[in-house]
Structures are given as C-alpha cells and as structure tokens.
Design a protein around this motif. Sequence first.
Motif, PDB file in Angstrom:
ATOM      1  N   VAL A 249     -31.625  20.573   9.730  1.00 42.67           N
ATOM      2  CA  VAL A 249     -32.171  21.875   9.334  1.00 42.67           C
ATOM      3  C   VAL A 249     -31.043  22.893   9.315  1.00 42.67           C
ATOM      4  O   VAL A 249     -30.178  22.886  10.183  1.00 42.67           O
ATOM      5  CB  VAL A 249     -33.262  22.351  10.336  1.00 42.67           C
TER       6      VAL A 249
ATOM      7  N   LEU B 250     -29.727  20.842   0.119  1.00 44.07           N
ATOM      8  CA  LEU B 250     -30.692  19.748   0.028  1.00 44.07           C
ATOM      9  C   LEU B 250     -30.063  18.529  -0.649  1.00 44.07           C
ATOM     10  O   LEU B 250     -30.265  17.391  -0.217  1.00 44.07           O
ATOM     11  CB  LEU B 250     -31.948  20.200  -0.723  1.00 44.07           C
TER      12      LEU B 250
ATOM     13  N   LYS C  93     -32.437  18.276   5.361  1.00 43.43           N
ATOM     14  CA  LYS C  93     -33.871  18.047   5.150  1.00 43.43           C
ATOM     15  C   LYS C  93     -34.660  19.335   4.920  1.00 43.43           C
ATOM     16  O   LYS C  93     -35.641  19.345   4.187  1.00 43.43           O
ATOM     17  CB  LYS C  93     -34.462  17.280   6.329  1.00 43.43           C
ATOM     18  N   LYS C  94     -34.234  20.420   5.588  1.00 45.50           N
ATOM     19  CA  LYS C  94     -34.979  21.689   5.463  1.00 45.50           C
ATOM     20  C   LYS C  94     -34.009  22.849   5.538  1.00 45.50           C
ATOM     21  O   LYS C  94     -33.091  22.855   6.361  1.00 45.50           O
ATOM     22  CB  LYS C  94     -36.011  21.816   6.582  1.00 45.50           C
TER      23      LYS C  94
ATOM     24  N   GLU D 183     -37.754  22.335   1.349  1.00 42.42           N
ATOM     25  CA  GLU D 183     -37.561  20.959   1.777  1.00 42.42           C
ATOM     26  C   GLU D 183     -37.416  20.087   0.544  1.00 42.42           C
ATOM     27  O   GLU D 183     -38.064  20.335  -0.479  1.00 42.42           O
ATOM     28  CB  GLU D 183     -38.744  20.471   2.598  1.00 42.42           C
ATOM     29  N   LYS D 184     -36.595  19.065   0.659  1.00 48.01           N
ATOM     30  CA  LYS D 184     -36.382  18.148  -0.453  1.00 48.01           C
ATOM     31  C   LYS D 184     -37.711  17.474  -0.822  1.00 48.01           C
ATOM     32  O   LYS D 184     -38.461  17.048   0.052  1.00 48.01           O
ATOM     33  CB  LYS D 184     -35.340  17.096  -0.088  1.00 48.01           C
TER      34      LYS D 184
ATOM     35  N   TRP E  74     -41.136  24.597  -2.491  1.00 49.85           N
ATOM     36  CA  TRP E  74     -40.522  25.684  -1.736  1.00 49.85           C
ATOM     37  C   TRP E  74     -41.532  26.822  -1.667  1.00 49.85           C
ATOM     38  O   TRP E  74     -42.347  27.009  -2.574  1.00 49.85           O
ATOM     39  CB  TRP E  74     -39.276  26.184  -2.445  1.00 49.85           C
TER      40      TRP E  74
END
Length: 112
Positions: free
Chosen positions: A28, A56, A61-62, A77-78, A82
């Motif tokens: 993150v 990303l 991950k975030k 997040e991937k 969004w």
Amino acid sequence: MLDIAIFNKKKLLKEGLTDRYTKTPPEVVIEVDTKADLRKYGDMLSYMKEKTQDLLNAGVKKVIWYTTDDKKVMVAEKNKRWFITDWNDTINVIDDIDLNIEDLLKKEGIDL
C-alpha cells in the motif's frame, strides 16, 4: 518518492535491506497532496492519476491519496474501480486496519 509505503515484511526481508531503493513493491502507498511540478500534467488530478497508475503497474496493490485543499480521498486498487470520497469516510488501508482521517484529526484536537 512516496509519503508512506507499507511493505510485506517477509518479502522485504527476503530481498534484503540495503541503502538503495527496494525492488519489492509496497503493498500500500499513501500519498498526501504533492509538491511535484504540475506543469507537465496540467493539474493535480492528472498527476495523481498518472502516478497512481504507474504505482499499480509496478505491483503496488492499493494507492490512497489524501488531498487537504478539498478534504477528499482517492482510493485505487489494481483491477478494481477507483473512487473518490470525503475525509469523513472510513477507508480500509490493509487487512483489518481502517483509517478515518477526519476522526483522527479531531481526536488530536485539530479543527477542520
């Protein structure tokens, strides 16, 4: 440069700690505003979107952005949608760790 980066400890230690940038991406990333030169991007939102997508793509991950001028939070997040919400919204950072920046600031005696 990242404001806050949260890593998977096992992955990071497996890579080994050095005085260089890590190859292991953070799980993150939390960003607060920016001091970047925005002339290339046109505006703050364009910069945020590009940096977020780059992170990303690199395996983060975030990505969570807090903007102080409008008191908004952008969460990306991937492979997920969004979204942008307000500071008074509780955001899941990772696992069972949640953050409500407005509540946190109020508890510290900071008026908004």
